[in-house]
Design a protein around this motif. Structure first.
Motif, mmCIF file in Angstrom:
data_model
loop_
_atom_site.group_PDB
_atom_site.id
_atom_site.type_symbol
_atom_site.label_atom_id
_atom_site.label_comp_id
_atom_site.label_asym_id
_atom_site.label_seq_id
_atom_site.Cartn_x
_atom_site.Cartn_y
_atom_site.Cartn_z
ATOM 1 N N ARG A 191 -4.257 3.152 2.022
ATOM 2 C CA ARG A 191 -4.342 1.693 1.956
ATOM 3 C C ARG A 191 -4.550 1.172 0.553
ATOM 4 O O ARG A 191 -4.519 -0.039 0.328
ATOM 5 C CB ARG A 191 -5.486 1.187 2.833
ATOM 6 N N SER A 192 -4.804 2.070 -0.424
ATOM 7 C CA SER A 192 -5.093 1.620 -1.783
ATOM 8 C C SER A 192 -4.444 2.533 -2.818
ATOM 9 O O SER A 192 -4.057 3.663 -2.527
ATOM 10 C CB SER A 192 -6.604 1.587 -2.015
ATOM 11 N N TRP A 193 -4.339 1.986 -4.014
ATOM 12 C CA TRP A 193 -3.854 2.743 -5.173
ATOM 13 C C TRP A 193 -5.102 3.122 -5.976
ATOM 14 O O TRP A 193 -5.672 2.284 -6.667
ATOM 15 C CB TRP A 193 -2.933 1.874 -6.026
ATOM 16 N N ALA A 231 0.849 -1.197 0.000
ATOM 17 C CA ALA A 231 0.000 0.000 0.000
ATOM 18 C C ALA A 231 0.879 1.240 0.000
ATOM 19 O O ALA A 231 2.010 1.201 0.501
ATOM 20 C CB ALA A 231 -0.887 -0.004 1.248
ATOM 21 N N GLN A 259 -15.955 3.265 1.271
ATOM 22 C CA GLN A 259 -14.759 2.561 1.718
ATOM 23 C C GLN A 259 -13.577 2.848 0.797
ATOM 24 O O GLN A 259 -12.439 2.950 1.259
ATOM 25 C CB GLN A 259 -14.999 1.053 1.820
ATOM 26 N N SER A 260 -13.824 3.015 -0.483
ATOM 27 C CA SER A 260 -12.757 3.367 -1.423
ATOM 28 C C SER A 260 -12.167 4.732 -1.088
ATOM 29 O O SER A 260 -10.959 4.935 -1.151
ATOM 30 C CB SER A 260 -13.272 3.370 -2.862
ATOM 31 N N ALA A 287 -12.257 6.132 1.925
ATOM 32 C CA ALA A 287 -11.541 5.958 3.195
ATOM 33 C C ALA A 287 -10.180 5.313 2.974
ATOM 34 O O ALA A 287 -9.179 5.727 3.583
ATOM 35 C CB ALA A 287 -12.380 5.116 4.155
ATOM 36 N N ASP A 288 -10.121 4.316 2.092
ATOM 37 C CA ASP A 288 -8.851 3.644 1.804
ATOM 38 C C ASP A 288 -7.859 4.586 1.123
ATOM 39 O O ASP A 288 -6.667 4.560 1.421
ATOM 40 C CB ASP A 288 -9.079 2.406 0.938
ATOM 41 N N LEU A 289 -8.357 5.432 0.227
ATOM 42 C CA LEU A 289 -7.498 6.432 -0.413
ATOM 43 C C LEU A 289 -6.932 7.389 0.625
ATOM 44 O O LEU A 289 -5.728 7.636 0.676
ATOM 45 C CB LEU A 289 -8.285 7.198 -1.483
ATOM 46 N N ARG A 345 0.923 3.906 1.808
ATOM 47 C CA ARG A 345 1.362 4.298 3.155
ATOM 48 C C ARG A 345 2.496 3.420 3.669
ATOM 49 O O ARG A 345 3.319 3.862 4.450
ATOM 50 C CB ARG A 345 0.193 4.293 4.133
ATOM 51 N N ALA A 372 -6.502 6.952 3.765
ATOM 52 C CA ALA A 372 -5.613 6.265 4.705
ATOM 53 C C ALA A 372 -4.366 5.709 4.035
ATOM 54 O O ALA A 372 -3.487 5.188 4.718
ATOM 55 C CB ALA A 372 -6.377 5.140 5.395
#
Length: 102
Positions: free
Chosen positions: A74-76, A10, A65-66, A68-70, A12, A72
């Motif tokens: 946690r995702s590309w 990820a 959630q997408s 939130a993941d961006l 981060r 944080a």
């Protein structure tokens, strides 16, 4: 996987201190630096406008959630996600130029 091993971790997790995302120091990871700048810009806009993740999801069509993941790291995020968020917020999230190498 598109992007090969470069995206196996990820964004981060590529920072020197992942707990400090999106303000953590990044060295030698230009793609992660772009995601970091997008996350920092998006977080600032959400705070400034007092907009919730649920509200942005409803407006943009991007899954909460997408988002939130961006935020944080946690995702590309893909191009469609960034484009939908930019259109919903009427702002540019993608940083100008290329990330600086430190």
């Amino acid at each position: 996987m598109v992007g090969g091993r470069a995206r196996s971790a990820a964004p981060r997790d590529l920072a020197e201190d992942p707990q400090d995302w999106p303000h953590a120091e990044l060295t030698g990871h230009p793609a992660a630096a772009v995601v970091q700048k997008i996350a920092a810009t998006l977080a600032g806009i959400l705070a400034e406008r007092r907009l919730s993740l649920r509200g942005l999801a409803a407006t943009s069509g991007v899954n909460r959630q997408s988002i939130a993941d961006l935020l944080a790291g946690r995702s590309w995020p893909d191009v469609a996600t960034i484009a939908l968020l930019e259109a919903a917020l009427a702002v540019r999230l993608w940083p100008e130029g290329t990330p600086a190498h430190r």
